[in-house]
Design an enzyme around this catalytic site. Structure first.
Site, PDB file in Angstrom:
ATOM      1  N   ALA A  62      -3.587 -18.750 -61.816  1.00  0.00           N
ATOM      2  CA  ALA A  62      -4.682 -17.880 -62.268  1.00  0.00           C
ATOM      3  C   ALA A  62      -5.863 -18.082 -61.336  1.00  0.00           C
ATOM      4  O   ALA A  62      -6.060 -19.171 -60.795  1.00  0.00           O
ATOM      5  CB  ALA A  62      -5.065 -18.236 -63.695  1.00  0.00           C
ATOM      6  N   GLY A 103      -0.131 -20.351 -63.136  1.00  0.00           N
ATOM      7  CA  GLY A 103       0.234 -18.975 -63.462  1.00  0.00           C
ATOM      8  C   GLY A 103       1.146 -18.359 -62.418  1.00  0.00           C
ATOM      9  O   GLY A 103       1.932 -17.454 -62.718  1.00  0.00           O
ATOM     10  N   GLU A 106       4.489 -19.360 -63.458  1.00  0.00           N
ATOM     11  CA  GLU A 106       4.840 -18.592 -64.658  1.00  0.00           C
ATOM     12  C   GLU A 106       5.216 -17.156 -64.295  1.00  0.00           C
ATOM     13  O   GLU A 106       6.128 -16.579 -64.869  1.00  0.00           O
ATOM     14  CB  GLU A 106       3.669 -18.610 -65.640  1.00  0.00           C
ATOM     15  CG  GLU A 106       3.399 -20.013 -66.177  1.00  0.00           C
ATOM     16  CD  GLU A 106       2.147 -20.084 -67.019  1.00  0.00           C
ATOM     17  OE1 GLU A 106       1.045 -19.906 -66.466  1.00  0.00           O
ATOM     18  OE2 GLU A 106       2.266 -20.308 -68.236  1.00  0.00           O
ATOM     19  N   GLU A 126      -1.946 -27.163 -64.751  1.00  0.00           N
ATOM     20  CA  GLU A 126      -3.031 -26.789 -65.667  1.00  0.00           C
ATOM     21  C   GLU A 126      -3.620 -28.000 -66.394  1.00  0.00           C
ATOM     22  O   GLU A 126      -4.813 -28.054 -66.653  1.00  0.00           O
ATOM     23  CB  GLU A 126      -2.525 -25.782 -66.692  1.00  0.00           C
ATOM     24  CG  GLU A 126      -2.291 -24.376 -66.151  1.00  0.00           C
ATOM     25  CD  GLU A 126      -0.895 -24.179 -65.598  1.00  0.00           C
ATOM     26  OE1 GLU A 126      -0.250 -25.170 -65.219  1.00  0.00           O
ATOM     27  OE2 GLU A 126      -0.453 -23.024 -65.517  1.00  0.00           O
TER      28      GLU A 126
END
Ligand code: T1G
Length: 696
Positions: A62, A103, A106, A126
């Site tokens: 992210a 992310g 992911e 994270e």
């Protein structure tokens, strides 16, 4: 399409993410991926899709720069993009090279297939930001590599090379070659098969009696978490993958993620991430200023500091000429370096071959002449201006033009040191923290005449030897030690007024510091400070102010090294034991000073010690000694054991609220006989009145 490139190779659409520097999954990139996916769905000539990034970064996760802004969660949010990959009617293959983190990982797990370079770096870090994977990572990863392996990756945040996943459901093919070529070939074959295509979400987590394992994990992780909320929530999120249907598990993960995103601990850890990278940037120096080449280093002094400094350089392959004044001192220094490496070897973190290679990179000498071709010389000699003068005048005669002359001084005036040479523009301070081969912090002290390229070279060198460098201007104590002095004085104030060492240390350790000031003093040795106070008293008798530490030292109590200091210690032990003798000395001092002791609360201990740090940090900012408040945090986090979960003194002050800090400082300053340094710094007052935080 924003931040993506779209090309068709044969019957396969290749979508290449392009959002420098690391393909952070910003709103624009997320939107771009969806648009490209849609284009591929609409193109009848396209039978399969490859999603990829840069060679060095598939995606760093992210986009951290969006955190705390509406864009971070704006549609299309990351789960929506991942779902679009899964729902694609055409097979989607992720081509993974370089960093595939958070992310980004992911996102890759939303593809039907994954082809990775053997050296790709996959991880869910994270937890290091006080978060957990919030886009399905805690639900898909256990389905791909099993509950235990997934839990370890999520809670530990470790990066794992792609090769390790060969043969698992996570990575369908590992390649040593061009990962996009390999993925296109894989996609062509996948397209030959009818759908639907495999989705990790459709797999089951096979782990009989998983609850027993998870309870064990909760106990272990809880014990190691040291107050950080993220690790245990990571366990809870992963646990849902084994006990809940996929979509329920996703919802549970999202709830836990939202709790962490708003937690003060995660805000602190995200602040640190940005702060450590901001510190590397020196305002006002353009990219046109190039660093000098550093291929050989000289270190003067083979004591604790000189030896540790030497290790930093030989560890990364840079040869060092190590100079001492006597063979005995040189031999002792080399023996200490070798012993440090042998300890690392015993822990299995170094091979004998690498140990020998590092030792071979050290050229011991007693002759300044051997320094004539070094590109950087660092002196780590006794902290006396006379000694520094002698060393720098000699260096000025020997060191080649264009080389950098650095002092490891921890407080002496670097501008005066620079004047001992005919090249002050080549002089800089490199203040390492002891033990220099362990502590990450390096204060890079910029003299008034230090050339820009010398500074740029030093900052680049710091990164090369794996230090976190912070630029400091010239003042007594630079950034960290100057703040430490005020912190110590605040603690001493509390001692005078009624607190005891064990209360002050206890309150600060409960706040999160690794060690309170009195335990720290006993560890470092009280005689060092005592010698400094006596030296300053001799130089300026009128300014001398007796402190309770003098009474402790006058009893020969120098800390652990003498078996007693602020605490007493059983022989061979380091556990601090409160000592009634010390309480008597403190009471004696209060009587001498005419102080009537009062009850001091733990809350006051925290307020006085923390706000003293913040106030001095604000003055350091006002004087331009530090470029930004986050630099002050980086120094205090990495050099003085400040708790990461609090983000640093300046970040902590912003969380408390600067108006409250100013109010308390004014209250302390108004007390009879209060030290003038309790007056709130003008910068603090101004920001508090404007309702602002520290400028970035
Ligand atoms: N977003 C935006 N910028 C980033 C970034 C990111 N994720 N990661 C790094 N940068 C910037 C960094 O600030 C610096 O910028 C530049 O890239 C180089 O960084 C839903 C919510 C990727 C291994 O925790 O570990 O995904 O200072 O100096 O040494 O579950 O950066 O040059 O302007 O570190 O080569 C999870 C964090 C996010 C990875 C590269 N991802 N980044 O290391 O360069 S949360 C992470 C790193 C998440 C999801 C959740 C490293 C790196 P500037 P650098 P590097």
């Amino acid at each position: 399409m924003q931040n993506v490139h779209y090309e068709v190779r044969g019957q396969t659409a290749v979508i290449r993410m392009d959002n420098p520097p690391v393909n952070g999954l910003s709103w624009a990139l997320r939107s771009g991926i969806l648009a490209a996916l849609e284009q591929a769905q609409q193109d009848a000539a396209v039978k399969a899709i490859v999603l990829t990034g840069y060679a060095a970064d598939f995606s760093g996760g992210a986009d951290i720069r969006e955190f705390g802004t509406p864009k971070s969660a704006s549609a299309p949010n990351l789960p929506m993009v991942i779902r679009a990959l899964e729902d694609s009617a055409k097979p989607v293959v992720a081509a993974i090279g370089g960093n595939c983190l958070g992310g980004g990982f992911e996102l890759a797990m939303g593809a039907h297939y994954r082809v990775a370079r053997a050296d790709a770096k996959l991880g869910l870090p994270e937890v290091k930001l006080g978060l957990l994977p919030g886009a399905g990572g805690t639900q898909r990863l256990p389905r791909a590599i099993g509950l235990e392996n997934a839990l370890n990756m999520v809670v530990g945040g470790a990066v794992v090379p792609g090769a390790k996943f060969a043969g698992s459901k996570l990575i369908d093919e590992v390649t040593e070659g061009d990962v996009v070529d390999a993925a296109v070939a894989f996609a062509d074959k996948a397209a030959a098969k009818p759908g639907p295509y495999p989705r990790l979400r459709d797999l089951k987590v096979e782990y009989p009696a998983h609850e027993a394992y998870l309870q064990f994990a909760r106990n272990m992780v809880g014990a190691a978490a040291k107050g950080a909320p993220a690790p245990l929530k990571c366990v809870e999120a992963v646990a849902a993958s084994a006990s809940k249907p996929f979509d329920e598990g996703l919802r549970h993960e999202r709830e836990l993620f939202a709790q962490l995103m708003n937690s003060p601990e995660s805000r602190a850890m995200r602040h640190i991430f940005q702060a450590e990278r901001a510190a590397a940037k020196v305002p006002g120096i353009g990219a046109d200023v190039k660093p000098r080449r550093i291929e050989k280093v000289g270190v003067i002094g083979a004591g604790t500091m000189g030896g540790g400094i030497t290790m930093n350089f030989v560890n990364v392959g840079i040869p060092v000429v190590l100079l001492e004044t006597s063979q005995e001192a040189l031999d002792r220094g080399l023996a200490t370096i070798r012993r440090n490496y042998e300890n690392t070897l015993k822990k299995g973190k170094l091979t004998q071959e690498e140990l020998d290679a590092r030792m071979a990179r050290i050229q011991p000498t007693l002759s300044y002449g051997d320094l004539k071709d070094v590109d950087l010389v660092i002196e780590a000699v006794f902290e006396s201006m006379d000694v520094k003068e002698q060393v720098f005048r000699q260096l000025d005669e020997i060191i080649k033009p264009g080389a950098i002359l650095a002092s490891n001084t921890s407080a002496l005036n670097l501008d005066r040191i620079a004047e001992f040479t005919r090249r002050p523009q080549d002089v800089i301070g490199l203040h390492f923290f002891s033990p220099a081969n362990v502590m990450r912090l390096l204060e890079v002290v910029r003299g008034a005449k230090t050339a820009d390229d010398v500074l740029v070279t030093s900052m680049q060198m710091a990164k090369r030897i794996k230090k976190i460098a912070v630029v400091s201007g010239v003042c007594d104590g630079f950034i960290g030690n100057r703040m430490l002095a005020r912190y110590g004085a605040a603690a001493s104030d509390l001692l005078n007024q009624g607190a005891l060492p064990q209360q002050i240390d206890g309150a600060l350790q409960k706040f999160g510091l690794k060690m309170g000031p009195y335990r720290m003093g006993d560890l470092a040795g009280l005689d060092i400070g005592w010698a400094g106070r006596k030296r300053r008293a001799a130089e300026n008798p009128g300014a001398y102010k007796r402190v309770v530490a003098d009474l402790i030292c006058e009893q020969g109590r120098f800390g652990q090294k003498t078996g007693a200091g602020w605490y007493r210690y059983e022989p061979g032990k380091r556990d601090p034991i409160p000592d009634p003798e010390v309480e008597k000395l403190i009471q004696q001092f209060r009587a001498e000073q005419g102080i009537t002791p009062r009850k001091v609360s733990d809350a006051e201990v925290i307020e006085r010690c923390m706000y003293a740090l913040v106030n001095e940090g604000a003055r350091i900012l006002e004087e331009g000694i530090a470029a930004r408040a986050s630099d002050v945090d980086v120094v205090y986090l990495n050099g003085y054991g400040f708790p990461a979960l609090r983000g640093g003194p300046m970040h902590y002050a912003e969380q408390v609220g600067l108006p409250e800090v100013v109010r308390k400082l004014r209250q302390f300053a108004a007390e009879p006989g209060a030290d003038p340094s309790w007056q709130p710094a003008p910068l603090l007052v101004r920001l508090a009145e404007q309702g602002q935080g520290f400028p970035a």
